[in-house]
Design a protein around this motif. Sequence first.
Motif, PDB file in Angstrom:
ATOM      1  N   VAL A 196     -64.302 -26.100  48.891  1.00 57.70           N
ATOM      2  CA  VAL A 196     -63.300 -25.234  49.513  1.00 57.70           C
ATOM      3  C   VAL A 196     -63.755 -23.788  49.375  1.00 57.70           C
ATOM      4  O   VAL A 196     -64.576 -23.456  48.529  1.00 57.70           O
ATOM      5  N   GLU A 197     -63.212 -22.958  50.215  1.00 57.91           N
ATOM      6  CA  GLU A 197     -63.499 -21.530  50.153  1.00 57.91           C
ATOM      7  C   GLU A 197     -62.178 -20.819  49.921  1.00 57.91           C
ATOM      8  O   GLU A 197     -61.163 -21.171  50.520  1.00 57.91           O
ATOM      9  N   HIS A 198     -62.201 -19.846  49.039  1.00 53.53           N
ATOM     10  CA  HIS A 198     -60.964 -19.094  48.824  1.00 53.53           C
ATOM     11  C   HIS A 198     -61.234 -17.597  48.969  1.00 53.53           C
ATOM     12  O   HIS A 198     -62.363 -17.139  48.845  1.00 53.53           O
ATOM     13  N   GLU A 199     -60.169 -16.902  49.257  1.00 59.22           N
ATOM     14  CA  GLU A 199     -60.216 -15.446  49.365  1.00 59.22           C
ATOM     15  C   GLU A 199     -58.985 -14.916  48.646  1.00 59.22           C
ATOM     16  O   GLU A 199     -57.869 -15.364  48.889  1.00 59.22           O
ATOM     17  N   ARG A 200     -59.200 -13.977  47.745  1.00 63.82           N
ATOM     18  CA  ARG A 200     -58.076 -13.372  47.032  1.00 63.82           C
ATOM     19  C   ARG A 200     -57.464 -12.301  47.930  1.00 63.82           C
ATOM     20  O   ARG A 200     -58.163 -11.457  48.485  1.00 63.82           O
ATOM     21  N   VAL A 201     -56.172 -12.364  48.092  1.00 66.54           N
ATOM     22  CA  VAL A 201     -55.446 -11.384  48.882  1.00 66.54           C
ATOM     23  C   VAL A 201     -54.541 -10.612  47.928  1.00 66.54           C
ATOM     24  O   VAL A 201     -53.730 -11.205  47.213  1.00 66.54           O
ATOM     25  N   VAL A 202     -54.696  -9.308  47.924  1.00 65.52           N
ATOM     26  CA  VAL A 202     -53.903  -8.457  47.043  1.00 65.52           C
ATOM     27  C   VAL A 202     -52.961  -7.628  47.891  1.00 65.52           C
ATOM     28  O   VAL A 202     -53.377  -7.020  48.876  1.00 65.52           O
ATOM     29  N   THR A 203     -51.710  -7.624  47.534  1.00 62.35           N
ATOM     30  CA  THR A 203     -50.732  -6.795  48.239  1.00 62.35           C
ATOM     31  C   THR A 203     -50.043  -5.879  47.237  1.00 62.35           C
ATOM     32  O   THR A 203     -49.952  -6.201  46.046  1.00 62.35           O
ATOM     33  N   TYR A 204     -49.592  -4.762  47.730  1.00 60.41           N
ATOM     34  CA  TYR A 204     -48.879  -3.808  46.896  1.00 60.41           C
ATOM     35  C   TYR A 204     -47.516  -3.556  47.512  1.00 60.41           C
ATOM     36  O   TYR A 204     -47.356  -3.562  48.731  1.00 60.41           O
ATOM     37  N   SER A 205     -46.545  -3.300  46.674  1.00 60.27           N
ATOM     38  CA  SER A 205     -45.232  -2.884  47.162  1.00 60.27           C
ATOM     39  C   SER A 205     -44.771  -1.725  46.280  1.00 60.27           C
ATOM     40  O   SER A 205     -45.218  -1.575  45.143  1.00 60.27           O
TER      41      SER A 205
END
Length: 131
Positions: free
Chosen positions: A108-117
Motif C-alpha cells: 500500500v502507499e500512504h500519504e500523511r495529510v496535515v491540516t491546521y485550524s
Amino acid sequence: MWKIVLYDINIYWNDKSKLAVLKEVPNEPSKESLLDIEGNKFKWCAIDHETKLFAVKPVSITDEDDLDEIYETDEEDWTCPFCGYVDHDAFECPDNEERNCPGCQSVVEHERVVTYSYVVTPVKKAKVQQY
C-alpha cells in the motif's frame, strides 16, 4: 515436512503438539505472502524451525477489484484497505511511503495529510474615526 498450524498463544508457548494442524507441506512456507488453505486466508505469526511448525492466524482480505481507486480514511492511525489492520504507530512513518502492511503483507502507499485550524477570539475592536 512442515506443519502449518493454527496459532493459539496459550498452546503455542506451552505445548505445541496440541496445535491444530491445517496442512503439511514439503518446504517452509513464505512469510512474504498470505497462505490460502481450502479457500481461507492466513497470515504467519510464529515459526519454529526446530519442530518445523509454521503458525498462522486467519485474516480477512478484500480483493483489489472491490476497492475504490483511492481508499481514503480520515483517521489518526494508518488503516490497511485490504485487511483493516490498524497501525497505531503510523506517526513514526515517513510522510509518503510505499510499504507492506504488517497485517496482510499487501503493498500500500500512504500519504500523511496535515491540516491546521485556528480559534480566533475578539479582544478589542479598533477605534473608528469619523470625518
